[in-house]
Design an enzyme around this catalytic site. Sequence first.
Site, short mmCIF file in Angstrom:
data_model
loop_
_atom_site.label_atom_id
_atom_site.label_comp_id
_atom_site.label_asym_id
_atom_site.label_seq_id
_atom_site.Cartn_x
_atom_site.Cartn_y
_atom_site.Cartn_z
N HIS A 1 -10.90 -38.33 -1.29
CA HIS A 1 -11.14 -39.55 -0.52
C HIS A 1 -12.64 -39.82 -0.47
CE1 HIS A 1 -7.17 -40.64 1.34
NE2 HIS A 1 -6.88 -39.51 0.71
N CYS B 1 -4.59 -41.02 5.50
CA CYS B 1 -3.44 -40.35 6.08
C CYS B 1 -3.27 -40.80 7.52
CB CYS B 1 -3.65 -38.83 6.03
SG CYS B 1 -2.38 -37.93 6.93
N HIS C 1 -7.43 -34.44 -5.35
CA HIS C 1 -7.11 -35.65 -4.58
C HIS C 1 -8.28 -35.89 -3.64
CE1 HIS C 1 -4.27 -38.39 -2.44
NE2 HIS C 1 -5.00 -38.06 -1.40
N ASN D 1 -9.00 -43.58 -0.59
CA ASN D 1 -9.14 -42.69 -1.74
C ASN D 1 -10.28 -43.22 -2.63
OD1 ASN D 1 -6.40 -40.93 -2.23
ND2 ASN D 1 -6.01 -42.76 -1.05
N ARG E 1 1.58 -45.12 -2.84
CA ARG E 1 1.94 -44.23 -1.72
C ARG E 1 0.78 -44.09 -0.75
NH1 ARG E 1 0.11 -39.86 0.92
NH2 ARG E 1 -0.62 -39.00 -1.07
N ASP E 2 -0.27 -43.39 -1.14
CA ASP E 2 -1.38 -43.15 -0.22
C ASP E 2 -2.05 -44.45 0.18
OD1 ASP E 2 -3.18 -41.74 1.34
OD2 ASP E 2 -3.91 -40.47 -0.27
N1 COA Z 1 13.45 -38.24 5.09
C1 COA Z 1 14.32 -38.81 5.93
N2 COA Z 1 14.81 -38.21 7.03
C2 COA Z 1 14.39 -36.96 7.28
C3 COA Z 1 13.46 -36.32 6.46
C4 COA Z 1 12.99 -37.01 5.32
N3 COA Z 1 12.10 -36.46 4.46
N4 COA Z 1 13.22 -35.10 6.95
C5 COA Z 1 13.96 -34.96 8.05
N5 COA Z 1 14.68 -36.09 8.25
C6 COA Z 1 15.63 -36.34 9.32
C7 COA Z 1 16.63 -35.20 9.42
O1 COA Z 1 17.71 -35.46 8.54
C8 COA Z 1 17.00 -35.26 10.86
O2 COA Z 1 17.93 -36.33 11.03
P1 COA Z 1 19.12 -36.22 12.11
O3 COA Z 1 18.42 -36.10 13.42
O4 COA Z 1 19.85 -37.50 11.89
O5 COA Z 1 19.86 -34.99 11.71
C9 COA Z 1 15.71 -35.67 11.55
O6 COA Z 1 14.92 -36.32 10.55
C10 COA Z 1 14.92 -34.54 12.15
O7 COA Z 1 14.72 -33.55 11.17
P2 COA Z 1 13.53 -32.47 11.26
O8 COA Z 1 13.63 -31.54 10.09
O9 COA Z 1 13.54 -31.88 12.63
O10 COA Z 1 12.25 -33.36 11.02
P3 COA Z 1 11.12 -33.77 12.06
O11 COA Z 1 11.61 -34.80 12.99
O12 COA Z 1 10.44 -32.55 12.57
O13 COA Z 1 10.11 -34.53 11.06
C11 COA Z 1 9.04 -34.67 8.92
C12 COA Z 1 9.43 -33.77 10.06
C13 COA Z 1 8.29 -33.81 7.93
C14 COA Z 1 10.28 -35.23 8.24
C15 COA Z 1 8.19 -35.84 9.40
O14 COA Z 1 7.16 -35.38 10.25
C16 COA Z 1 7.56 -36.61 8.25
O15 COA Z 1 8.24 -37.33 7.56
N6 COA Z 1 6.25 -36.48 8.03
C17 COA Z 1 5.57 -37.08 6.91
C18 COA Z 1 4.21 -37.55 7.31
C19 COA Z 1 3.51 -38.19 6.15
O16 COA Z 1 4.08 -38.76 5.26
N7 COA Z 1 2.17 -38.13 6.17
C20 COA Z 1 1.36 -38.74 5.16
C21 COA Z 1 1.42 -38.06 3.85
S1 COA Z 1 0.46 -36.58 3.77
ZN ZN Z 2 -4.83 -38.94 0.48
#
Ligand code: COA
Ligand code: ZN
Length: 326
Positions: free
Chosen positions: A224, A255, A222, A264, A29-30
């Site tokens: 890095h 990240c 965790h 990491n 993942r990371d």
């Molecule tokens: N997986 C898939 N789709 C997702 C989702 C998820 N975990 N969370 C939200 N969605 C979809 C919703 O279903 C919605 O779809 P629709 O428009 O078809 O209804 C759309 O995304 C928007 O939803 P919303 O709750 O407003 O999410 P957002 O657009 O604000 O995105 C996150 C927020 C958290 C989902 C997004 O920023 C994200 O995935 N971040 C992770 C970053 C990451 O992994 N960083 C590294 C690890 S620390």
């Molecule tokens: Zn990390």
Amino acid sequence: MPHPIAPPPDPRTGLALPAGVTICEVGPRDGLQMEKTFIPTAAKVALIDGLSATGIGEIQATSFVHPSAVPQMADAEEVISGIARRPGVRYTALVPNERGAARAVAAGVDAIDLVVSATDSHCLANTRMTTDQAMQRARGVARLGAEANVEVRVGFATALGCPFEGFPPYERVERLVGAAVETLGARHVNIADTVGMADPQRVHGFMRRLIGTFAGVTFSLHLHDTRGMGLANVLAGLEAGVTNFDASIAGLGGCPYAPGASGNISSEDCVHMLEAMGVRTGIDLGALLAEGARAKALVGHADSALLEAGPARALGPYRAPVAGEA
Ligand code: COA
Ligand code: ZN
């Protein structure tokens, strides 16, 4: 898995170390999430299957995030369904919200690693929510986990340093951990140094206080190695009583929403250091090094001292110190 029996301090060094630790391999993942070129699902699955044969107890196999936020993790369902589940290995996945948790439960993960950033600016950059908003929404994740009987572990990104805000005060982190325990029912809390800003003194101070305050909670670290303090921070964590550590094969990782984030701590380097000190990991270092070479070949780079230099001496899964050995 806790390791409650700590041996007496090693008379040669005076270090008070636990008898064993649990390593959670977060490379799939990371480690892979920053890679620009999409790694084929079959290659991810082969890496996870290889890692699960090294004796490792936990693997964070993927993340259920929005595919446009982290395109590399768009195949999360396929990865979980593709791996050969090895008995004794816990396969977990990172999730940022309820949608991610629902996907993770449906895919059949063994535990959910919910991530919330301890600082608002990183939380907004990473998930478009403030920390308090994320903690509110986390209730839905906790509910989903409880309904499905899947453990939800809570991790606080940037708890030990944030690229935007600097160092969060200890009191803020303690308040967040308290909320995770009381409101979300967390029994396992991960404290993250997302961009490698923390020094051993900070790690030791935070972890001692957290462990002293929250009896019954398992804390993991965790870390890095962005500024070369990663393994020193492992030692500081061990001395504070931490027995669970994340590490990433070949030292990959970072990240995408944290400027300057790099790898990491490398799993190989970490296991080598621990086993050399007589701290059991249950991991076969030779097999782990082979997976490090595989990961390096897969992405074309690595940040692992041991992949370059090899072990200092032959180390099996555990070798008791020889009497009189220097
Ligand atoms: N997986 C898939 N789709 C997702 C989702 C998820 N975990 N969370 C939200 N969605 C979809 C919703 O279903 C919605 O779809 P629709 O428009 O078809 O209804 C759309 O995304 C928007 O939803 P919303 O709750 O407003 O999410 P957002 O657009 O604000 O995105 C996150 C927020 C958290 C989902 C997004 O920023 C994200 O995935 N971040 C992770 C970053 C990451 O992994 N960083 C590294 C690890 S620390
Ligand atoms: Zn990390």
